[in-house]
Design a protein around this motif. Sequence first.
Motif, PDB file in Angstrom:
ATOM      1  N   SER A 416       0.820  -1.206   0.000  1.00  0.00           N
ATOM      2  CA  SER A 416       0.000   0.000   0.000  1.00  0.00           C
ATOM      3  C   SER A 416       0.853   1.254   0.000  1.00  0.00           C
ATOM      4  O   SER A 416       1.923   1.282   0.591  1.00  0.00           O
ATOM      5  CB  SER A 416      -0.829   0.036   1.271  1.00  0.00           C
ATOM      6  N   LEU A 417       0.344   2.283  -0.628  1.00  0.00           N
ATOM      7  CA  LEU A 417       1.025   3.574  -0.579  1.00  0.00           C
ATOM      8  C   LEU A 417       0.592   4.276   0.707  1.00  0.00           C
ATOM      9  O   LEU A 417      -0.532   4.103   1.161  1.00  0.00           O
ATOM     10  CB  LEU A 417       0.618   4.411  -1.791  1.00  0.00           C
ATOM     11  N   PRO A 418       1.487   5.101   1.263  1.00  0.00           N
ATOM     12  CA  PRO A 418       1.082   5.839   2.463  1.00  0.00           C
ATOM     13  C   PRO A 418      -0.109   6.752   2.166  1.00  0.00           C
ATOM     14  O   PRO A 418      -0.273   7.205   1.026  1.00  0.00           O
ATOM     15  CB  PRO A 418       2.320   6.675   2.807  1.00  0.00           C
ATOM     16  N   ALA A 419      -0.903   7.016   3.190  1.00  0.00           N
ATOM     17  CA  ALA A 419      -2.148   7.775   3.000  1.00  0.00           C
ATOM     18  C   ALA A 419      -1.891   9.160   2.410  1.00  0.00           C
ATOM     19  O   ALA A 419      -2.630   9.620   1.536  1.00  0.00           O
ATOM     20  CB  ALA A 419      -2.883   7.896   4.321  1.00  0.00           C
ATOM     21  N   ASP A 420      -0.800   9.823   2.869  1.00  0.00           N
ATOM     22  CA  ASP A 420      -0.569  11.183   2.350  1.00  0.00           C
ATOM     23  C   ASP A 420      -0.197  11.150   0.865  1.00  0.00           C
ATOM     24  O   ASP A 420      -0.573  12.024   0.091  1.00  0.00           O
ATOM     25  CB  ASP A 420       0.479  11.921   3.200  1.00  0.00           C
ATOM     26  N   VAL A 421       0.503  10.088   0.436  1.00  0.00           N
ATOM     27  CA  VAL A 421       0.858   9.960  -0.984  1.00  0.00           C
ATOM     28  C   VAL A 421      -0.415   9.693  -1.803  1.00  0.00           C
ATOM     29  O   VAL A 421      -0.625  10.285  -2.866  1.00  0.00           O
ATOM     30  CB  VAL A 421       1.902   8.829  -1.195  1.00  0.00           C
ATOM     31  N   LEU A 422      -1.246   8.840  -1.261  1.00  0.00           N
ATOM     32  CA  LEU A 422      -2.519   8.539  -1.948  1.00  0.00           C
ATOM     33  C   LEU A 422      -3.344   9.812  -2.125  1.00  0.00           C
ATOM     34  O   LEU A 422      -3.915  10.057  -3.188  1.00  0.00           O
ATOM     35  CB  LEU A 422      -3.327   7.507  -1.149  1.00  0.00           C
ATOM     36  N   ALA A 423      -3.377  10.621  -1.063  1.00  0.00           N
ATOM     37  CA  ALA A 423      -4.169  11.858  -1.141  1.00  0.00           C
ATOM     38  C   ALA A 423      -3.614  12.769  -2.228  1.00  0.00           C
ATOM     39  O   ALA A 423      -4.373  13.360  -3.013  1.00  0.00           O
ATOM     40  CB  ALA A 423      -4.155  12.560   0.215  1.00  0.00           C
ATOM     41  N   LEU A 424      -2.297  12.842  -2.321  1.00  0.00           N
ATOM     42  CA  LEU A 424      -1.686  13.692  -3.350  1.00  0.00           C
ATOM     43  C   LEU A 424      -1.976  13.140  -4.752  1.00  0.00           C
ATOM     44  O   LEU A 424      -2.248  13.900  -5.689  1.00  0.00           O
ATOM     45  CB  LEU A 424      -0.169  13.779  -3.135  1.00  0.00           C
TER      46      LEU A 424
END
Length: 466
Positions: A416-424
């Motif tokens: 999984s990608l980190p949540a902040d990266v996903l948000a970006l």
Amino acid sequence: MIRLYNTATRRKEDFVPQHKDNVTMYCCGPTVYNFAHIGNLRTYIFEDLLSRTLRLEYPLTHVMNVTDVGHLVSDADDGEDKMEVGAAREGKSAWDIAKFYEQKFWQDYDALHCTRPTIISRATEHISPMIELVKTLEEKGYTYRTSDGIYYDTSKFAHYDALVGHAHISGLQGGARVEMSDEKRNPTDFALWKFSPKDKKRQMEWDSPWGVGFPGWHIECSAMAMKYLGNTLDIHCGGIDHVTIHHTNEIAQSEAATGQKYVNYWIHGEFLILRSGKMSKSGGTFVTVDVLKEKGYEPLAYRYLCLGAHYRTQLEFSYESMDSAAKSLKNLRALTAQIGQESAHTAKETENSRAWKTKFIQAMQDDLNAPKALAVTWEAVRCGDLSAAEKWDFLQTAESILSLDLLKEEQSVRPSLPADVLALLEERVAARQAKDWKKSDELRDAILQKGYIVKDTPQGQQTEKK
Ligand code: AMP
Ligand code: ZN
């Protein structure tokens, strides 16, 4: 509009249910004296595609029987009961055999993501409606008695050959398929109620107005289908082998008893075959879901294989084709996992995604063209004009029919990608859709700062660790 090929008319027809608020469908279920082979299961996969496609438009009542008594080894009504054969083979009671193999059947059925029927009806639990139906046929003069049972006189039913076509039944009259006992009036006559043998105690037997015995296999389906779905069903399904005898006999019994049309749409699935011929339980040449698992295939790879062939064409099974199905499924999941991450698992419905969903559904509604629907899915997930969120939207619809675990495997396929990266990433999808290239570039840099490289490909954004 759903269009289905109706065996009764030999045409593709618009599907018009009797009641839009409750479509009725009966599917012949397993005879639980042995494991289901993957040929049997191909039929349930096609029925599942039908059930899922119908459910997009209508509420559906789907009935499936479990044949746990009365299915004889021979079509001529003089062989042994398959349940008792199973019991003798394994040294267990017929009841235990039924319980064991039914449970095993549902395990395989679930593993292939076939939707459970609304009603599961076991033959042994419906003996009295079967007896009632035979009584009605007797009162109406369709039956006669022989030394081993109560038989249906097929010559009394005017359109006995309707489902198969006249030519075939005429051939049958010639005597090739069903051997005729001395007491049968016509070669096509069949047992409604069989008497228990005098020299041997049967494990499964019941009292009846004609003597102790057990029901014939065909009467089981007629009685249970009409009990739950009424005299006229919208749809009746089964494998193609059932057309000539089982379903022909179901029509004869049901329509003679009620004076009404039994089934509006007869839908039959073609066989899974082996290069060496037919897959059969009796011949010992059968592959089961467990065999596939032992060889390292997941059951859904077999579902994928079946989806790749239209249900009305024969499908030749081989391990090479299983390998290629398993590989394609893995590749498709890798793509959908990527889409899941890039869209942050957020679906966005647009005109564009709706157009792809319509294309997919139209393929399924055109006589269950699953190979086409699968091809549309591949096209959609690779399409450069769709954003990840639009693809994710398309995939919700596709997966509701294909049911190949396309939406939940991403964890195992990619970390999984980190949540902040996903948000970006999600923000960047929106920026690109708005054609705000400046923002898109800024976001790419921000994502790079967090340790991930974003690439724009025809399949959408792809990320990898710096
Ligand atoms: P059975 O358990 O033998 O009563 O069969 C269950 C279902 O599997 C029926 O609908 C049959 O028509 C179907 N069937 C049997 N053999 C095959 C096969 N080789 N390929 C596809 N369907 C089959
Ligand atoms: Zn049946």
